[in-house]
Design a protein around this motif. Structure first.
Motif, PDB file in Angstrom:
ATOM      1  N   ASN A 103     -17.213 -13.586  45.021  1.00 39.64           N
ATOM      2  CA  ASN A 103     -18.027 -14.087  46.111  1.00 39.64           C
ATOM      3  C   ASN A 103     -17.267 -14.282  47.431  1.00 39.64           C
ATOM      4  OD1 ASN A 103     -20.788 -14.628  46.437  1.00 39.64           O
ATOM      5  ND2 ASN A 103     -20.356 -16.768  46.765  1.00 39.64           N
ATOM      6  N   GLU A 163     -24.376 -28.687  53.175  1.00 42.08           N
ATOM      7  CA  GLU A 163     -24.471 -27.967  51.906  1.00 42.08           C
ATOM      8  C   GLU A 163     -24.415 -28.925  50.724  1.00 42.08           C
ATOM      9  OE1 GLU A 163     -21.936 -24.674  51.483  1.00 42.08           O
ATOM     10  OE2 GLU A 163     -23.001 -23.629  53.092  1.00 42.08           O
ATOM     11  N   HIS A 190     -18.013 -23.665  60.200  1.00 44.19           N
ATOM     12  CA  HIS A 190     -17.678 -24.932  59.550  1.00 44.19           C
ATOM     13  C   HIS A 190     -16.407 -25.544  60.139  1.00 44.19           C
ATOM     14  CE1 HIS A 190     -20.883 -24.666  56.726  1.00 44.19           C
ATOM     15  NE2 HIS A 190     -20.518 -23.472  56.332  1.00 44.19           N
ATOM     16  N   PRO A 231     -21.275 -21.098  44.700  1.00 44.19           N
ATOM     17  CA  PRO A 231     -20.892 -20.411  45.927  1.00 44.19           C
ATOM     18  C   PRO A 231     -21.538 -21.089  47.129  1.00 44.19           C
ATOM     19  CG  PRO A 231     -22.596 -19.180  44.816  1.00 44.19           C
ATOM     20  CD  PRO A 231     -22.255 -20.341  43.932  1.00 44.19           C
ATOM     21  N   PRO A 232     -20.988 -20.871  48.309  1.00 38.31           N
ATOM     22  CA  PRO A 232     -21.597 -21.477  49.490  1.00 38.31           C
ATOM     23  C   PRO A 232     -22.970 -20.877  49.760  1.00 38.31           C
ATOM     24  CG  PRO A 232     -19.938 -19.881  50.123  1.00 38.31           C
ATOM     25  CD  PRO A 232     -19.833 -20.041  48.646  1.00 38.31           C
ATOM     26  N   TYR A 233     -23.814 -21.630  50.432  1.00 39.61           N
ATOM     27  CA  TYR A 233     -25.083 -21.057  50.877  1.00 39.61           C
ATOM     28  C   TYR A 233     -24.782 -20.121  52.023  1.00 39.61           C
ATOM     29  CZ  TYR A 233     -27.395 -24.721  48.251  1.00 39.61           C
ATOM     30  OH  TYR A 233     -27.829 -25.534  47.254  1.00 39.61           O
ATOM     31  N   ARG A 234     -25.446 -19.005  52.029  1.00 42.77           N
ATOM     32  CA  ARG A 234     -25.260 -18.088  53.151  1.00 42.77           C
ATOM     33  C   ARG A 234     -26.619 -17.695  53.668  1.00 42.77           C
ATOM     34  NH1 ARG A 234     -20.445 -15.308  50.129  1.00 42.77           N
ATOM     35  NH2 ARG A 234     -18.946 -16.864  50.768  1.00 42.77           N
ATOM     36  N   PRO A 277     -16.744 -30.642  56.570  1.00 41.46           N
ATOM     37  CA  PRO A 277     -17.452 -29.499  57.127  1.00 41.46           C
ATOM     38  C   PRO A 277     -18.667 -29.045  56.308  1.00 41.46           C
ATOM     39  CG  PRO A 277     -15.370 -28.822  56.163  1.00 41.46           C
ATOM     40  CD  PRO A 277     -15.389 -30.310  56.141  1.00 41.46           C
ATOM     41  N   TYR A 278     -18.681 -29.316  55.031  1.00 39.00           N
ATOM     42  CA  TYR A 278     -19.787 -28.780  54.240  1.00 39.00           C
ATOM     43  C   TYR A 278     -20.821 -29.833  53.884  1.00 39.00           C
ATOM     44  CZ  TYR A 278     -17.427 -24.363  53.869  1.00 39.00           C
ATOM     45  OH  TYR A 278     -16.848 -23.170  54.167  1.00 39.00           O
ATOM     46  N   ARG A 336     -11.973 -21.059  52.382  1.00 36.24           N
ATOM     47  CA  ARG A 336     -11.438 -21.635  51.148  1.00 36.24           C
ATOM     48  C   ARG A 336     -10.073 -21.041  50.861  1.00 36.24           C
ATOM     49  NH1 ARG A 336     -16.534 -21.407  51.336  1.00 36.24           N
ATOM     50  NH2 ARG A 336     -17.838 -23.002  50.383  1.00 36.24           N
TER      51      ARG A 336
END
Lengths: 256, 471
Positions: free
Chosen positions: A39, B56, A150, B285-288, B52-53, A119
């Motif tokens: 990913n 999310e 971010h 996984p991050p949202y995209r 930062p997240y 990351r």
């Protein structure tokens, strides 16, 4: 002609020299492997380079088999192999084995390591392992747009110095950084850039010493093997696959 | 290198291993982590917000919460299915009109003009062409609506959250948590789901994931579920609510599949495939934000057109076979009718019928062609085919598909049981072949192919018995 089109067809823009070859990869001059964590957009980079339309899902572990494609750049035909995304090369699941064996025995001329810029620390674990195996790699710092959104930026010059390989900031989905990536990969493939990859330093003193001892012996037996230290570490870890490969003489082939 | 040298090297390695102790692996991993942390610290520049997240994280707290996780999952699936069912009806009718009512007579007339012999004309136009026409008009619209929406959800990063919600249930079933991911992949295609089980390290848990993947409704089966639910279950309530009820029914079947996945995983891990559960941490996984146009394009190319193409490739010969068995007579009856009548008794026992069973035999190569095959066999069975050179059937909308099926003796029970049997039957031949490729074991391949059919007959039999008690 709009500004964008003018840029695309300019001789100074690398994209103009890029010919996407799709799956036509016979008689390639150089073999390029694409590795990285799951990913991180490896398949997007793969598609951007080859013009293929591999499905790219937001999934950890979407690519389990390796996909192949090709492109032509400055009279050289490049064959690109998209390896399964893995977090490490140390355990024994099939996807990790496919990725590791290809970098180890497939002898790619360049390995593009795709990492998620947001990351970086976790991604570096795999990067450091790959750099033990191969000394010809380019780091593709992908998903830069997302990282910046971010509020995370990366000092790519320091990173390049630390790792000893070229680092290119990319946002493959927006095709940003791809021309730079292409030309850098080409420079590494043609040995215009010589990498001095980082070697794992954090081992304990006694362990470090033992690895060195074993490494020396391996180098005596296989002069010129680029990843003797990594093999020494795998032997210390009693990696059955590596032991088997030694017995089968697979490393003799790597040297030829 | 000489053999003695290799042995020498290995001896030295094992000697050193003893000296350094058992924990070299830990030392190595710690070393890598330490280096990575150091480099990251030197190169990462964080500005502004310390967290930062945060958005999310908040979203994840809701989407994967114990309280809201499942209801949200069901709600999202319902919306997608409802939009599919609502949207597919009209274009389906248009396509059917074009292929079956407009183009078919023209082709027939053309064939007569150039003097094609009746059997070749029948074989090609009434067989191959009609099957293709059915496939396109019945399957293309729902797929063209469903797959892009499903892909958008996938690209956004929602599916791994579904997997996360199901993770603990898998562990309780004695299976690997990653099976939640391979199961979700199976909702696209079972063959792909089976290949995806390579991410599971333990052979025992991998085998469980392979065997149970067939309980995930695949691309080829969603349209069947959607169509049958619309015809038989949607029709139970007034028009305004019918799409909603039909969607709920389809979700019910999909969730039942999840239930069977847990049940059979649990049973396998208690009997044939006993063993320890591996631990692993599922990464979200991050949202995209999905790239809308790219997603639409790839889901149309990758999924819709590939599935449609596959359906057409298999439907063409199936159409030919159907035409042949409908036109080869033994005595007064065609081969198809003999088989259907012969299977009818058996089928009715399970609340199905001969047409459905024969369709599932013809459709082993691809689930996609079950519905077209059923329609063609029903037409053939009712002797509508070859009843003159004109139009044989008009399929302007699902209402008329419904009328055709009802004429073939279908009831609500048949509809329900077909939906259940579509969930619980043998995998398609591609998946069976993939299972063999991945396991290299005939024993497990046969088991994985037969077990769902047995389960399917068991479930439809029970439903039929219970139904008959109340009717």
């Amino acid at each position: 002609m709009t500004e964008l089109e003018a840029c695309d067809s300019c001789a100074l823009n690398n994209s103009a020299q890029l010919l996407k070859l799709g799956i036509n990869v016979e008689n390639a001059d150089y073999v390029i492997a694409l590795a990285g964590n799951p990913n991180t957009g490896k398949s997007t980079v793969f598609n951007a380079l080859t013009g293929l339309k591999q499905h790219t899902g937001n999934w950890p572990g979407k690519t389990v088999t390796r996909a192949e494609g090709g492109y032509r750049y400055q009279d050289h035909k490049m064959k690109l192999i998209d390896l399964p995304g893995t977090y490490s090369l140390l355990s024994t699941s099939q996807d990790e084995e496919i990725a590791r064996n290809f970098i180890l025995f497939g002898k790619p001329d360049v390995t593009i390591i795709v990492v998620d810029a947001a990351r970086i620390e976790r991604n570096l674990n795999l990067v450091l392992q790959i750099l033990e195996i191969t000394d010809r790699a380019v780091l593709c710092l992908n998903l830069m747009d997302e990282a910046l959104r971010h509020h995370i930026d990366i000092d790519e010059r320091t990173l390049g110095k630390e790792l000893g390989i070229p680092v290119i900031k990319c946002s493959a989905i927006k095709k940003q950084g791809i021309p730079e990536l292409i030309s850098t990969v080409h420079q590494v493939a043609t040995r215009q850039i010589i990498c001095k990859p980082h070697r794992i330093k954090g081992l304990s003193k006694p362990a470090q010493k033992m690895v060195e001892k074993l490494d020396q012996k391996i180098r005596k037996n296989y002069p010129g093997l680029p990843n003797s230290r990594w093999i020494a570490m795998r032997l210390m870890d009693a990696d059955v696959d590596i032991i088997k490969a030694l017995k089968n003489g697979d490393f003799d082939q790597v040297l030829t | 290198m000489k053999e003695e040298d290799t042995q020498d090297l290995l001896d030295l390695a094992s000697e050193l291993r003893w000296e350094v102790g058992e924990n070299f692996h830990d030392t190595l991993v710690e070393g890598i982590y330490a280096d990575a942390a150091q480099i990251a610290q030197k190169t990462e520049i964080k500005q502004g917000e310390p967290n930062p997240y945060s958005f999310e994280r908040k979203l994840d707290q809701v989407l994967t919460s114990k309280k809201y996780g499942f209801p949200i999952m069901i709600l999202i699936l319902s919306i997608i299915l409802w939009l599919t069912i609502q949207g597919a009806n009209y274009p389906s009718g248009l396509l059917a009109n074009f292929f079956l009512e407009f183009l078919h007579p023209i082709l027939k007339t053309g064939a007569t003009h150039i003097g094609l012999p009746w059997w070749l004309d029948g074989f090609l136009i009434d067989g191959v062409y009609l099957a293709l026409g059915w496939v396109i008009s019945v399957m293309l619209p729902p797929m063209a609506i469903f797959f892009p929406m499903f892909t958008l959800l996938e690209d956004f990063g929602y599916l791994p959250r579904v997997a996360f919600n199901l993770d603990s249930l898998f562990k309780k079933s004695g299976a690997h948590g990653k099976q939640a991911l391979t199961m979700s992949m199976g909702w696209g295609c079972n063959a792909a789901g089976v290949v995806a089980t390579r991410i599971i390290d333990s052979p025992r848990e991998r085998l469980i994931a392979i065997i149970t993947n067939n309980f995930s409704l695949c691309n080829g089966r969603w349209p069947t579920q959607i169509l049958i639910a619309t015809i038989f279950i949607g029709a139970l309530v007034p028009d305004g609510l019918s799409s909603l009820l039909a969607s709920i029914a389809v979700i019910g079947v999909a969730l039942l599949g999840v239930g069977f996945t847990f049940l059979s995983s649990w049973m396998l891990s208690k009997t044939l495939l006993k063993g320890e559960v591996s631990t692993f941490a599922l990464e979200l996984p991050p949202y995209r934000p999905p790239n809308l146009w790219t997603t639409l394009y790839t889901s149309l190319i990758d999924r819709t057109l590939i599935v449609l193409w596959r359906a057409m490739v298999f439907a063409a010969p199936a159409g030919a076979v159907i035409w042949l068995i409908s036109n080869i007579y033994v005595g007064d009856l065609s081969l198809a009718n003999i088989t259907i009548d012969w299977m009818d008794g058996f089928g009715l026992f399970f609340g199905l019928n001969g047409v459905i069973l024969l369709a599932y035999v013809v459709a082993i190569p691809a689930n996609e062609i079950v519905i077209p095959t059923i329609l063609m066999l029903t037409v053939a069975h009712l002797n509508l085919i070859g009843a003159g050179d004109g139009v044989m059937f008009e399929l302007e909308s699902t209402t008329e598909t419904a009328a055709l099926l009802r004429a073939g003796g279908w009831t609500l029970l048949t509809g329900i049981n077909l939906m259940l049997f579509s969930l619980l039957h043998n995998p398609c031949s591609t998946t069976i072949y993939t299972i063999y490729q991945e396991t290299k074991s005939w024993k497990w391949t046969v088991f994985a192919s037969i077990m769902p059919v047995v389960l399917g007959f068991l479930v439809t039999f029970l439903v039929t018995q219970i139904w008959q008690v109340f009717h």
